[in-house]
Design a protein around this motif. Structure first.
Motif, PDB file in Angstrom:
ATOM      1  N   ILE A 104      -7.998  37.416  32.509  1.00 12.73           N
ATOM      2  CA  ILE A 104      -9.170  38.176  31.990  1.00 12.73           C
ATOM      3  C   ILE A 104      -9.999  39.149  32.685  1.00 12.73           C
ATOM      4  CG2 ILE A 104     -10.172  38.674  29.507  1.00 12.73           C
ATOM      5  CD1 ILE A 104      -8.169  37.182  29.687  1.00 12.73           C
ATOM      6  N   GLU A 105     -10.620  38.381  33.408  1.00 10.91           N
ATOM      7  CA  GLU A 105     -11.747  38.830  34.498  1.00 10.91           C
ATOM      8  C   GLU A 105     -12.240  38.128  35.712  1.00 10.91           C
ATOM      9  OE1 GLU A 105     -14.007  42.197  35.947  1.00 10.91           O
ATOM     10  OE2 GLU A 105     -12.543  43.077  33.318  1.00 10.91           O
ATOM     11  N   THR A 106     -12.999  38.845  36.456  1.00 15.23           N
ATOM     12  CA  THR A 106     -13.786  38.472  37.257  1.00 15.23           C
ATOM     13  C   THR A 106     -15.236  38.827  37.229  1.00 15.23           C
ATOM     14  OG1 THR A 106     -11.529  39.076  38.695  1.00 15.23           O
ATOM     15  CG2 THR A 106     -13.803  38.227  39.732  1.00 15.23           C
ATOM     16  N   VAL A 107     -15.897  37.661  37.556  1.00 14.46           N
ATOM     17  CA  VAL A 107     -17.712  38.090  37.696  1.00 14.46           C
ATOM     18  C   VAL A 107     -17.897  37.965  38.565  1.00 14.46           C
ATOM     19  CG1 VAL A 107     -19.632  36.656  36.890  1.00 14.46           C
ATOM     20  CG2 VAL A 107     -17.388  37.251  35.242  1.00 14.46           C
ATOM     21  N   PRO A 108     -18.288  38.668  39.527  1.00 10.68           N
ATOM     22  CA  PRO A 108     -18.839  39.512  40.709  1.00 10.68           C
ATOM     23  C   PRO A 108     -20.375  38.597  41.424  1.00 10.68           C
ATOM     24  CG  PRO A 108     -18.645  41.637  39.850  1.00 10.68           C
ATOM     25  CD  PRO A 108     -18.313  40.305  38.662  1.00 10.68           C
ATOM     26  N   GLY A 109     -19.930  37.771  41.708  1.00 10.85           N
ATOM     27  CA  GLY A 109     -21.427  36.954  42.378  1.00 10.85           C
ATOM     28  C   GLY A 109     -21.220  35.282  41.066  1.00 10.85           C
ATOM     29  N   ASN A 110     -20.356  35.803  39.955  1.00  9.00           N
ATOM     30  CA  ASN A 110     -20.633  34.440  39.134  1.00  9.00           C
ATOM     31  C   ASN A 110     -21.954  34.034  38.288  1.00  9.00           C
ATOM     32  OD1 ASN A 110     -19.672  32.773  37.320  1.00  9.00           O
ATOM     33  ND2 ASN A 110     -19.359  31.052  38.912  1.00  9.00           N
ATOM     34  N   GLY A 151     -24.865  33.136  37.038  1.00 11.58           N
ATOM     35  CA  GLY A 151     -25.535  32.914  36.206  1.00 11.58           C
ATOM     36  C   GLY A 151     -24.182  32.046  35.375  1.00 11.58           C
ATOM     37  N   ASN A 152     -23.128  32.050  35.966  1.00  9.74           N
ATOM     38  CA  ASN A 152     -21.845  31.247  35.296  1.00  9.74           C
ATOM     39  C   ASN A 152     -22.038  31.172  33.823  1.00  9.74           C
ATOM     40  OD1 ASN A 152     -19.929  29.082  35.869  1.00  9.74           O
ATOM     41  ND2 ASN A 152     -21.020  27.128  35.601  1.00  9.74           N
ATOM     42  N   PRO A 153     -21.508  32.625  33.236  1.00  4.28           N
ATOM     43  CA  PRO A 153     -21.801  32.774  31.916  1.00  4.28           C
ATOM     44  C   PRO A 153     -20.589  31.816  31.780  1.00  4.28           C
ATOM     45  CG  PRO A 153     -20.505  34.480  33.169  1.00  4.28           C
ATOM     46  CD  PRO A 153     -21.506  33.844  34.508  1.00  4.28           C
ATOM     47  N   PRO A 154     -20.217  31.592  30.736  1.00  4.59           N
ATOM     48  CA  PRO A 154     -19.327  30.994  29.431  1.00  4.59           C
ATOM     49  C   PRO A 154     -18.718  31.904  28.525  1.00  4.59           C
ATOM     50  CG  PRO A 154     -21.258  31.379  28.622  1.00  4.59           C
ATOM     51  CD  PRO A 154     -21.695  31.684  29.525  1.00  4.59           C
ATOM     52  N   VAL A 155     -17.241  30.982  28.118  1.00  7.95           N
ATOM     53  CA  VAL A 155     -16.495  32.211  27.967  1.00  7.95           C
ATOM     54  C   VAL A 155     -16.065  31.241  26.398  1.00  7.95           C
ATOM     55  CG1 VAL A 155     -13.994  32.777  27.997  1.00  7.95           C
ATOM     56  CG2 VAL A 155     -15.308  32.687  30.123  1.00  7.95           C
ATOM     57  N   LYS A 156     -15.979  32.482  25.191  1.00  5.38           N
ATOM     58  CA  LYS A 156     -15.778  31.940  24.411  1.00  5.38           C
ATOM     59  C   LYS A 156     -14.563  33.232  23.864  1.00  5.38           C
ATOM     60  CE  LYS A 156     -20.341  30.727  22.177  1.00  5.38           C
ATOM     61  NZ  LYS A 156     -21.294  30.585  21.406  1.00  5.38           N
ATOM     62  N   GLN A 198     -15.018  36.690  25.134  1.00  6.39           N
ATOM     63  CA  GLN A 198     -16.911  36.346  25.062  1.00  6.39           C
ATOM     64  C   GLN A 198     -16.772  36.129  26.470  1.00  6.39           C
ATOM     65  OE1 GLN A 198     -19.240  35.940  21.261  1.00  6.39           O
ATOM     66  NE2 GLN A 198     -20.651  35.452  23.079  1.00  6.39           N
ATOM     67  N   ILE A 199     -17.736  37.164  26.721  1.00 10.33           N
ATOM     68  CA  ILE A 199     -18.042  36.681  28.397  1.00 10.33           C
ATOM     69  C   ILE A 199     -19.427  36.543  28.740  1.00 10.33           C
ATOM     70  CG2 ILE A 199     -18.189  36.698  30.591  1.00 10.33           C
ATOM     71  CD1 ILE A 199     -15.799  38.229  30.102  1.00 10.33           C
ATOM     72  N   GLY A 200     -20.330  35.871  29.226  1.00  9.93           N
ATOM     73  CA  GLY A 200     -22.079  35.508  28.494  1.00  9.93           C
ATOM     74  C   GLY A 200     -22.149  34.869  27.137  1.00  9.93           C
ATOM     75  N   ASP A 201     -23.332  35.348  27.115  1.00 12.21           N
ATOM     76  CA  ASP A 201     -24.698  34.335  25.707  1.00 12.21           C
ATOM     77  C   ASP A 201     -25.050  35.086  25.936  1.00 12.21           C
ATOM     78  OD1 ASP A 201     -24.704  33.190  23.476  1.00 12.21           O
ATOM     79  OD2 ASP A 201     -24.679  31.527  24.552  1.00 12.21           O
ATOM     80  N   ASN A 202     -25.945  35.377  24.539  1.00 17.26           N
ATOM     81  CA  ASN A 202     -27.116  35.890  23.959  1.00 17.26           C
ATOM     82  C   ASN A 202     -27.801  37.567  25.070  1.00 17.26           C
ATOM     83  OD1 ASN A 202     -28.212  33.904  23.693  1.00 17.26           O
ATOM     84  ND2 ASN A 202     -29.273  32.654  24.972  1.00 17.26           N
ATOM     85  N   TYR A 258     -17.620  42.057  26.017  1.00 19.51           N
ATOM     86  CA  TYR A 258     -16.885  41.886  25.376  1.00 19.51           C
ATOM     87  C   TYR A 258     -15.307  42.719  25.591  1.00 19.51           C
ATOM     88  CZ  TYR A 258     -20.303  39.353  21.661  1.00 19.51           C
ATOM     89  OH  TYR A 258     -20.712  38.898  20.919  1.00 19.51           O
ATOM     90  N   LEU A 259     -14.400  41.405  25.390  1.00 19.55           N
ATOM     91  CA  LEU A 259     -12.844  42.002  25.854  1.00 19.55           C
ATOM     92  C   LEU A 259     -11.975  42.078  24.598  1.00 19.55           C
ATOM     93  CD1 LEU A 259     -12.353  41.340  29.286  1.00 19.55           C
ATOM     94  CD2 LEU A 259     -13.742  43.351  29.002  1.00 19.55           C
ATOM     95  N   THR A 260     -10.850  42.733  24.513  1.00 19.76           N
ATOM     96  CA  THR A 260     -10.432  42.871  23.753  1.00 19.76           C
ATOM     97  C   THR A 260      -8.350  43.317  24.435  1.00 19.76           C
ATOM     98  OG1 THR A 260     -11.690  43.421  21.678  1.00 19.76           O
ATOM     99  CG2 THR A 260      -9.008  43.766  21.293  1.00 19.76           C
ATOM    100  N   LEU A 261      -7.058  41.574  23.948  1.00 19.04           N
ATOM    101  CA  LEU A 261      -6.080  41.754  24.007  1.00 19.04           C
ATOM    102  C   LEU A 261      -5.591  41.954  22.556  1.00 19.04           C
ATOM    103  CD1 LEU A 261      -5.828  39.181  26.644  1.00 19.04           C
ATOM    104  CD2 LEU A 261      -6.000  41.297  26.617  1.00 19.04           C
ATOM    105  N   TYR A 262      -5.146  42.847  22.337  1.00 20.76           N
ATOM    106  CA  TYR A 262      -3.988  42.903  21.538  1.00 20.76           C
ATOM    107  C   TYR A 262      -2.719  42.074  21.513  1.00 20.76           C
ATOM    108  CZ  TYR A 262      -6.934  47.057  20.733  1.00 20.76           C
ATOM    109  OH  TYR A 262      -8.234  47.721  21.274  1.00 20.76           O
ATOM    110  N   ASN A 263      -2.275  41.704  19.535  1.00 21.99           N
ATOM    111  CA  ASN A 263      -1.350  41.176  20.078  1.00 21.99           C
ATOM    112  C   ASN A 263      -0.015  42.101  19.583  1.00 21.99           C
ATOM    113  OD1 ASN A 263       0.886  39.571  18.924  1.00 21.99           O
ATOM    114  ND2 ASN A 263      -0.560  38.234  17.577  1.00 21.99           N
TER     115      ASN A 263
END
Length: 232
Positions: free
Chosen positions: A179-185, A187-192, A209-213, A218-223
């Motif tokens: 899906i994506e690459t988080v530079p430096g990671n 905060g080590n964000p969660p994925v939903k 959903q990458i991150g919290d609070n 938000y990223l969308t992949l279409y079916n």
């Protein structure tokens, strides 16, 4: 005895020199000691015999010199105690109070943000684990059904956001989406993952959903009916 001898000599001289005219003055015959002389207390004469030698001894009590006399005790110094005057109280300028309040406010805000971020990381560890692992089952029309839904796994693998799909829970048909690459990671964000029809074609699309609070992406992949793509 010596004084008596002196007087006798004077008297004899007066008799022998009677031819000379001397002024009859009582002051002339006075034998008063000079005022500069000192009188000492003399002890009675004591005689000591040592063989053929006879010693006549008298003891004289000579007073001590002034330099050897005991000096008078030093006078006590009197120091007057002066009462210390009270110092004037220093008043802090209102601007200084305002600056102190502003500094404390900024430090408090920074501390609150740090604590919030730390607590959010701990809470994410409890929910998603250290690897930020997330799982969900959903029917998306990829050889699945309500009784046999597809299984999805999303995780943050050191900044690499990866989603794994098992269509109809069939491992042999597994699909992996990078899906994506988080530079430096940071905060080590969660994925939903969640699924919702975003374009109105009747097929559920994948929402990542990458991150919290406060920090969320938000990223969308279409079916397309067989898999999820970024564009149709």
């Amino acid at each position: 005895m010596k004084q008596t001898q002196v007087i006798a000599v004077i008297q004899q001289g007066y008799i022998q020199n009677a031819d000379y005219e001397l002024e009859e003055d009582d002051e002339y015959y006075r034998t008063r000691l000079p005022t500069s002389s000192r009188r000492y207390q003399v002890s009675p004469e004591q005689i000591y015999q040592s063989g053929n030698t006879r010693l006549h001894v008298r003891y004289v009590d000579v007073p001590k010199r002034k330099s050897r006399q005991q000096l008078p005790a030093p006078r006590e110094r009197y120091t007057e105690e002066v009462e210390a005057l009270p110092q004037a109280k220093r008043h802090i300028h209102p601007v200084a109070w305002f600056g102190l309040f502003l500094t404390l406010l900024i430090l408090g805000w920074m501390g609150l943000n740090f604590f919030t971020s730390w607590y959010q990381g701990v809470q994410n560890d409890w929910t998603y684990g250290q690897q930020r692992h997330f799982e969900i089952n959903a029917v998306v029309g990829h050889s699945d059904s309500k009784t046999n839904p597809s299984h999805f796994t999303a995780e943050n693998n050191n900044g690499q956001i990866i989603v794994i799909e098992l269509p109809g829970n069939n491992v042999s048909k597994a699909k992996i989406y990078q899906i994506e690459t988080v530079p430096g990671n940071n905060g080590n964000p969660p994925v939903k993952l969640s699924f919702q029809d975003m374009n109105g074609d009747g097929k559920p699309d994948m929402i990542i959903q990458i991150g919290d609070n406060n920090a969320v992406i938000y990223l969308t992949l279409y079916n397309n009916g067989s898999q999820f793509v970024s564009k149709l």
